[in-house]
Design a protein around this motif. Sequence first.
Motif: not given
Length: 443
Positions: A218-222, A189-193, A348-349
Motif C-alpha cells: 500500500v505504501a509503495g502505491v502511494i 528500508k525498501h529501496p523504493d521507500l 508494487t513494493t
Amino acid sequence: MRGKPHGTRLWLRFGLAALLALTAGLNISTASARNDNEAEAVTQKEPEAKRRLLVMLHLPTPHFRPDVSYSGGYANDVSRTARRRIAEELARTHGLKLLEDWPMPVLNVDCFVMEETETTSEAQMMETLSKDARVAWVQTINTFDAQAKNDPLFPVQPVNKYWQLDDVRKIATGRNVVVAVIDSGVEIKHPDLAGQVTLNQNFIDGNPYVGETHGTGVAGVIAARAGNGIGIEGIAPDTHVMALRACWQEPENKTRCNSFTLGKALNFALTQGVQVINMSLSGPPDRLLKQLLDAAISRNIKIVGAMDPKRADGGFPASHPGVFAVADSKTTQLASDILVAPGRDIPTTAPGARWNFVSGSSYSAAHISGMMALLSELKPSASLAQVRADLVVNPVNQSDANISGQVNLCATLHRVTHKCACSCQLATPAASALPSTTLATHP
C-alpha cells in the motif's frame, strides 16, 4: 472464475516480470512464490480478542487536565494512576481481568481492554457496565481484514496508462503532504521507500514492528520513489508517509486488525497533523472507530477506505459518511458515491527489497490516497465537500452521468488548477463530478 490465460498472455506475463527484474537489478517474488521460511519470518500472532471488551472511561475536561499537550502515550499523563485505579475497581466488581489501556484524548476517553472471566453473557456484561456513571460506553472488539487478493497474476496494466503520471508530475507530486497509512508494517528500508517514511509506530503489543506484505504494498502505491532507476513510482512520490502498524500478517498473507489497534492508530494520526489517512481494510461498524472518523472529518482530514465486495454496504469504514469509499474495476453494483481506481495486476513494493504484482480494492484505495495527496498539495485548505466536487469520474454506467466510476485524474487536476498538463477535456456526459451530499452532515 477466469479461464487459463492463452499462450500469448503467459509469454507476456513472464516477459513483463523479466523486464521489471532486469531494470530493478533485484528479484521479484509473488505471494504464491514465497517459500515457507519467508512466510514464517513475517507472520505475526493474532492478538487474542475472544471474550474481550473495550471499556471507555470518561476523561476530565481537557481544560482541567495537566496533560493537555498529550499526543499519543501516557508518558506525560500524571492522572493515569487515578484512572487506572477506577478501571481496576470496575474489573474487580464485575469479575473482569484488566489487560491493557490507551488514552483517546481526541474523544475525551480512556480505552481499557478487559477480559471476561465469569459465565455472564457478553450482552449482559455490556449492559451492566454501561450503567456505571464513570463509563462512557462499552463495546466488543471487532475484527477487520485487509482488502487484498492472492489470485494468480495477469499481465500488468500500469496506472500510468490510466492516469498519465509523467504528465501529472508537472502539476503536483504530493510535496509537504503527510499521509498516514494505517495498516500492517511497512518495510521502511525498501529501496523504493527509503526516505519516504518519516515516522513509523507500532500499536500491536507483544509483536515487534516488521515490514509486512500488505502495508509495504500500500505504501509503495502511494509514495514509492520516482526517478531512482529501479522499481515503480508512487502516485505522490514527494509525500511523507506515516506508517502506523495497527494490523498484523497471518499465514497465507492474510492481514488482520481490530478495534483497539485501529483506534490507537487513528487517535495518534489525528494528533499529528496528517492530511490524508489510508485505511485499506474492512469490517463491521464500530462505535469507537466511528467517533474517531467523525473527529478526523471535522478536522478536514481526507479518509480513504477500501470497499469489501462481500458486504452489502461495502463494509466499514468505507460505508461511513464522509469517507472516500474506493472499489476496484471488477466490483459490481456500485453506489453513487463510490470511486473506482486501478486495483488489478498492480506492481508494487514487497518485503525483502522486492516487488510484487497485487490485486484488490486495498490498492485501489492506495491510488486514491495518492491522488488525495496531490490535491492536498494543490488546495490544502479545500473542504472535503469541495474535494469531492472537484473529482471527475467516467461513469461505470455510461447512460447515467451521476453514478460514480473510474476517476479521471488528469481532468480532476485540470478542474483544480486550470492547467492542461495532461488533459484539457472536462465534464462531459461521460465524465462528471461526484455528488457532494455525502458530506452534508460533516461540515
